[in-house]
Structure formats: structure tokens, C-alpha cells
Motif scaffolding. Sequence first.
Motif, PDB file in Angstrom:
ATOM      1  N   LEU A   1      -4.057   8.039   3.296  1.00 10.17           N
ATOM      2  CA  LEU A   1      -3.892   6.601   3.940  1.00 10.17           C
ATOM      3  C   LEU A   1      -3.489   6.857   5.723  1.00 10.17           C
ATOM      4  CD1 LEU A   1      -3.677   3.596   3.561  1.00 10.17           C
ATOM      5  CD2 LEU A   1      -1.243   3.802   3.031  1.00 10.17           C
TER       6      LEU A   1
ATOM      7  N   LYS B   1       0.918  -1.136  -0.080  1.00 10.01           N
ATOM      8  CA  LYS B   1      -0.024   0.210   0.088  1.00 10.01           C
ATOM      9  C   LYS B   1       0.856   1.314   0.061  1.00 10.01           C
ATOM     10  CE  LYS B   1      -4.192  -2.028   2.518  1.00 10.01           C
ATOM     11  NZ  LYS B   1      -4.741  -1.846   3.562  1.00 10.01           N
TER      12      LYS B   1
ATOM     13  N   SER C   1      -8.994  10.132   0.696  1.00  7.03           N
ATOM     14  CA  SER C   1      -8.340  10.595   1.687  1.00  7.03           C
ATOM     15  C   SER C   1      -7.215   9.985   1.907  1.00  7.03           C
ATOM     16  CB  SER C   1      -9.355  10.092   3.071  1.00  7.03           C
ATOM     17  OG  SER C   1      -9.580   8.885   3.041  1.00  7.03           O
TER      18      SER C   1
ATOM     19  N   TYR D   1      -7.098   6.196   0.094  1.00  5.45           N
ATOM     20  CA  TYR D   1      -8.364   5.378   0.309  1.00  5.45           C
ATOM     21  C   TYR D   1      -9.216   5.823  -0.968  1.00  5.45           C
ATOM     22  CZ  TYR D   1      -6.915   4.345   5.301  1.00  5.45           C
ATOM     23  OH  TYR D   1      -6.364   3.877   5.869  1.00  5.45           O
TER      24      TYR D   1
END
Length: 437
Positions: free
Chosen positions: A307, A276, A305, A301
Motif C-alpha cells: 500500500l 485501509k 503489492s 492492493y
Amino acid sequence: MGTFQIEGGHSLKGEIIPQGAKNEALQILCAVLLTSEKVIIENIPDIVDVNKLITILENLGVKIQKQAKGTFSFIADDINLSYLESDLFKEEGSSLRGSIMIVGPLLARFGKGYIPRPGGDKIGRRRLDTHFQGFINLGAEFRYNREERFYGVEAPEGLKGAYMLLDQASVTGTANIIMAAVLAKGTTTIYNAACEPYIQQLCKMLNSMGANISGVGSNLLVIEGVTSLNGCNHRVLPDMIEIGSWIGLAAMTRSELTIKDVSWENLGIIPETFRKLGITLNKVGDDIHIPAQEEYEIQGYIDGSILTVADAPWPGFTPDLLSIVLVMCTQAKGSVLIHQKMFESRLFFVDKLIDMGAKIILCDPHRATVIGHNFKSSLRATTMVSPDIRAGISLLIAALSAEGNSTIHNIEQIDRGYENIVERLQAIGAKITRTDS
């Protein structure tokens, strides 16, 4: 006090083999006190904290023989309980937080256990209530000498199984209670138990010795007490924290590294968390291959927004890797919020990274926002002091990525958790030397 001299800004290349897991080894070594028969343990890391515990066991009367690198045999058939009341034990036990886990086995087998208030990293409050409340639930009497800062539990009539709901999923607390309960009379049920791979390893080892533990891998453990345990052979897992450290090192130095024999099935969400953050991780058999990356981009996300990477009890993300993630994100493309929930002093090392040019906003003792440079500007070399194990390795990674020559003092903190780190880093091309004063 030891010092690292680091010439940063070089890419690395090669293979690195993770050491045995520190946190598992500390539990497993204490478990040898539960039997008078021989226990053989393989893949024990040669690090300061583990060696301190081995010394404590030796002073307790455990017969210890080194059979090969990382492999030792232990026979606890003639324990010297008077050592627990000696000044030497007060000194040795107080220097190692992991020493608290000798109490459960000693209480189970001999009806009493003592420990000075243990030391360890200065990363915030690390209370011991879970341990001792568990012993009390099993029928032990607790006492604390405030003047000497000395804890004691006694159960001259033996321990009795009980139901308990732990107030927190403490890893060392769960391990200590498990080791006490395996020799208690009747059934012990532990709810909200920690279920990390290291706890699973402890349970598997104890079951191989004749214990009766069910629910392994879950947060609900049921233990049917037995009268005695046998010897066994056990192999310690590779250290997931060290594996995460090498992933962070590869990213920050834009290096191609292969981490060997990582035990993928026991890494949980660690690989996916790094993915990620934009890191490419390839599974090659049981190895992790990390190709050299010119940049890595943090995912947001779905709603756009920022992470958040936060720690949580297993199977959540381990708090021991948040420092690594934080330093790695200083050169990522994008921003991330680091939320350290468990320890309120663990993020205070970021001021050193800010001095190196990192863009970090320390929101409060538990949260920091990192705005990545995307390698558009390098961190600056500087002189630092290692405050604890995980912050220390994070600062070392930062220094290896920075342009110029850095100095890190108080590297004994890093020695507590990382085996032969200079030689292993030099083998993959790092420009690092060590001096001891």
C-alpha cells in the motif's frame, strides 16, 4: 524553550473535542479586512499562529472584542496602513506564514498590500509565486525589495477581473486571489483552484457578505466583482488535521477514544485512508468512535503489492497527516510506502523514530517505507526536539506509545497548531507534563 515530559506505554480513554481548524481560521481572519462592518467568527482556535495573526490585525487598526471562548467580533473601519511599513510589522509578519493572506484583502479594498517574507515550518520550499502572479493577473504591480526581503503589490486604479490558470492548486494562494477578486471590476475565473473545505468555507463566508462566487467546491471558480461587502457571522469547522492526529493517537496507544463533532461531511477520504491502515472507525452521529485495538493490519492492493499513502490536492489525502500516518504505521501489522510529494524536508524527522526502534527506510527526501512492529516490540523512550508542527505531534504520539519516559524540546512548534494540548491529553489519561524555561 518549552519541554514535554511524557511517561509512555499507557492506554487512554475518553472523549476529545477537536479545536477549530487552524488553516481555515487564518483565511477567515484575513477576510475581515474586506469590509468596514462587524464580522463575528466562532470556534477560533487558541493557538500561537492564530493569535499572532489576531495581533497583526489589531495593530492594523481592526477593533477586536472577545465575546466568548473562541468567539470574537472584528470591525475593520479604520485601518492604519502605515503599520505595513513599520519595523514592528516586518518582525511580526515575517514570523507567520499565514500573514501573506492579508495582502489580497488589503489590495482589493485599499489598492495596496505589503508583506515581509513570511516564516512558518521548515519543511521545504514554499514559494509565493502563485499569490503574486494572481494579483498581477488582476492588474496589480509587483515589487520585491531583495535587501529587506519585502514584497509589495499596488493597484491605485483598482483591480480588474481576469481569467487565470493557477500553476499549482495552492490553498493559501487560492484564498488570497479569491479575496482580491471579490472586489475587482468584472469577472474573474480561477482554474486549478484549490477546493479544500477551508476554501469552501471562505467562499461561503464571502458570499454571505455579498460576494458573488460560483463553482464553490470545484477547481473552477467564477467570481463576479462587487463594489462592497457587508458584515456576517461565521463558524470555523473542526480541524481535520487534529482529528487525524487523535485517530493516530488512539491506534498507537491501543485506546478507546471518541472524537466529538467532527463534521464528517468535510473529512473527505481521511476516514477511509485510516481504515485501509486497519483502524476501526465508527460513525456515531457526528462523532468518531475508535474502539481499543490490540492490532491493526495494513491492507495491500488487489494485486498484492504494498500500500502507498501519498498526499495530493483535495479531494486527495492532505499532506499535513502523512507524518501522523507514518508514525502510526510503525506499530501496524504489515508495511506501507509513504510518499510525501509536496514538501521535500517533511520526512527528515524519521531519524528520531529510527532512534526509538522504528523500522523505517528513508528512500529519498520524498519517500519512506515503514515496516510495522505489530506491537511485538515497543518503541523506546528517548529525548527529541520538535522540528515543526506536524512532526512534533507525531513524535508526541510516538512518545505516548513508547515504554518509559521521553522528553520533547522546542514544543512551541506544537503550540503553533494545537490548543491546550497538555490539559486535553491529561483529561483522557495521558501522563504528560510541561515545563517552560
